[in-house]
Write a protein that holds these residues in place. Structure first.
Motif, PDB file in Angstrom:
ATOM      1  N   LEU A  82       9.040  47.697   8.058  1.00 55.30           N
ATOM      2  CA  LEU A  82       8.006  46.873   7.427  1.00 55.30           C
ATOM      3  C   LEU A  82       6.992  47.752   6.693  1.00 55.30           C
ATOM      4  N   HIS A  83       6.592  48.842   7.322  1.00 55.12           N
ATOM      5  CA  HIS A  83       5.594  49.726   6.726  1.00 55.12           C
ATOM      6  C   HIS A  83       6.124  50.372   5.443  1.00 55.12           C
ATOM      7  N   ALA A  85       8.702  49.430   3.576  1.00 54.79           N
ATOM      8  CA  ALA A  85       9.099  48.438   2.579  1.00 54.79           C
ATOM      9  C   ALA A  85       7.909  47.821   1.862  1.00 54.79           C
ATOM     10  N   THR A  86       6.710  47.997   2.385  1.00 53.22           N
ATOM     11  CA  THR A  86       5.505  47.469   1.742  1.00 53.22           C
ATOM     12  C   THR A  86       4.610  48.580   1.205  1.00 53.22           C
ATOM     13  N   CYS A  87       4.554  49.695   1.912  1.00 55.58           N
ATOM     14  CA  CYS A  87       3.719  50.819   1.481  1.00 55.58           C
ATOM     15  C   CYS A  87       4.211  51.416   0.171  1.00 55.58           C
ATOM     16  N   PRO A  89       6.237  50.081  -2.343  1.00 52.95           N
ATOM     17  CA  PRO A  89       5.981  49.245  -3.524  1.00 52.95           C
ATOM     18  C   PRO A  89       4.493  49.155  -3.871  1.00 52.95           C
ATOM     19  N   ALA A  90       3.624  49.136  -2.846  1.00 55.24           N
ATOM     20  CA  ALA A  90       2.188  49.063  -3.100  1.00 55.24           C
ATOM     21  C   ALA A  90       1.710  50.295  -3.861  1.00 55.24           C
ATOM     22  N   VAL A 116      -0.004  40.048  -5.037  1.00 59.35           N
ATOM     23  CA  VAL A 116       1.124  40.732  -4.401  1.00 59.35           C
ATOM     24  C   VAL A 116       0.633  41.935  -3.603  1.00 59.35           C
ATOM     25  N   VAL A 119      -1.026  41.023  -0.272  1.00 63.44           N
ATOM     26  CA  VAL A 119      -0.025  40.730   0.758  1.00 63.44           C
ATOM     27  C   VAL A 119       0.599  42.025   1.276  1.00 63.44           C
ATOM     28  N   LEU A 120       0.917  42.935   0.370  1.00 65.90           N
ATOM     29  CA  LEU A 120       1.525  44.208   0.770  1.00 65.90           C
ATOM     30  C   LEU A 120       0.578  45.023   1.646  1.00 65.90           C
ATOM     31  N   LEU A 123       0.682  43.600   5.147  1.00 63.87           N
ATOM     32  CA  LEU A 123       1.944  43.895   5.832  1.00 63.87           C
ATOM     33  C   LEU A 123       2.099  45.378   6.157  1.00 63.87           C
ATOM     34  N   LEU A 124       1.692  46.251   5.234  1.00 58.88           N
ATOM     35  CA  LEU A 124       1.845  47.685   5.508  1.00 58.88           C
ATOM     36  C   LEU A 124       0.955  48.113   6.669  1.00 58.88           C
TER      37      LEU A 124
END
Length: 340
Positions: A82-83, A85-87, A89-90, A116, A119-120, A123-124
């Motif tokens: 999760l970290h 996959a969001t960190c 792209p952010a 977006v 949200v990232l 989640l990150l």
């Protein structure tokens, strides 16, 4: 506050630089330089770590020594995935939020990208909190840093969101800049961590407790430690030794020992640095507050100019007054600071 115009007679270097940064919306050279350095660092960080999205492949092989021993477990693996996959792209998408031409000519993209990223960021941070117990040794200093960073980034992002919904653009800018400066500590701390790991290794008296099973999993030899011979499921003290390491666990010990300290030092540097930057750019803040005043007035919001979270409403700052007609005509001009 008087809003200045650009220097009408720049030198040759400034004229050349303006041909570079004016087309993408920058009016001030120092803003372009800072954007190029910090946004570029985030972009490079994100692109370099795209390969880590292969959790069982590249990440498993490239992770810091000893981390995979704990992070491979189901709960922590979910948090790690999760970290990352969001960190990542952010870090890549964040660069576009600070390109002026996008805000001027592609506002819908700026807004969608902003949602977006919000949200990232949420989640990150959730992913980071899930793996904090074992990330880089999972020391109390590391866990506290992860918690503090989550509070700072989520808090700043929330304040930025609230202010833009109230059309308080100057405060939206300030809190969003803070958010990304805090997030940027993940890059600075790695530089400090490596340097400090090399320094403490010279002393030879920094140790960290490490599981005998963890030593074996990372490719070390637990049999060289008497504690592991006596109890293979126990723990032993491993010396921090990076440049002259004789075993992989010594490298892990050096990185794990210095990570927490590096994280807090990086966070302090970024927290102070962003406040210095904001304090040195009051003209831009004033310009945006004037824009906020006009938009809030058009929307019919109460306290135009101060409809968001401003110091004159929440604190003891002097009440902000709307600009005069003459000053309003200058609201879109930039300030001349430094070379460009």
């Amino acid at each position: 506050m008087t809003l200045h115009t650009q220097n009408p007679n720049p030198n040759a270097f400034v004229r050349v630089m303006r041909k570079v940064y004016n087309p993408i919306g920058f009016k001030k050279g120092y803003n372009f330089v800072l954007w190029f350095i910090f946004a570029g660092a985030l972009l490079g960080f994100g692109l370099a770590r795209l390969q880590y999205l292969s959790i069982d492949g590249v990440y498993k092989q490239s992770a810091s020594p000893g981390e995979w021993f704990y992070l491979r477990r189901p709960f922590y693996k979910v948090g790690l995935t999760l970290h990352l996959a969001t960190c990542i792209p952010a870090a890549i998408l964040g660069i576009f939020q600070f390109v002026p031409v996008i805000r001027y000519k592609a506002l819908i993209f700026h807004r969608i990208n902003g949602y977006v990223l919000l949200v990232l960021i949420v989640l990150l941070n959730i992913g980071a909190l899930m793996i904090a117990r074992w990330a880089f040794g999972g020391t109390m200093a590391t866990q506290a840093y992860v918690g503090a960073l989550a509070i700072l980034t989520l808090g700043s992002a929330s304040l930025s969101y609230y202010n833009i919904k109230r059309l308080q653009i100057d405060q939206h800018r300030a809190w969003m800049i803070r958010t990304w400066f805090y997030l940027g500590t993940i890059i600075t701390l790695r530089l400090i961590m490596i340097l400090s790991a090399m320094i403490i290794s010279q002393f030879g008296n920094y140790y960290i407790a490490m599981s005998c099973e963890q030593i074996a999993q990372m490719g070390g030899d637990p049999s060289i430690y008497p504690n592991c011979v006596a109890n293979p499921e126990g723990q032993t003290a491993v010396v921090a030794n990076l440049p002259g390491a004789t075993s992989v666990e010594e490298v892990a010990a050096a990185l794990h020992t210095s990570f927490g300290m590096a994280a807090w030092l990086a966070l302090a540097l970024h927290a102070v640095g962003v406040e210095i930057y904001l304090a040195l750019t009051p003209v831009e803040g004033e310009r945006l507050r004037r824009v906020s005043y006009e938009r809030q007035l058009e929307r019919g919001l109460s306290h135009p100019g101060s409809s968001g979270l401003t110091a004159d409403r929440l604190g003891d700052a002097e009440k902000w007054m709307p600009p005069s007609k003459e000053d309003s005509e200058e609201k879109q001009t930039g300030a001349v600071m430094g070379f460009p």
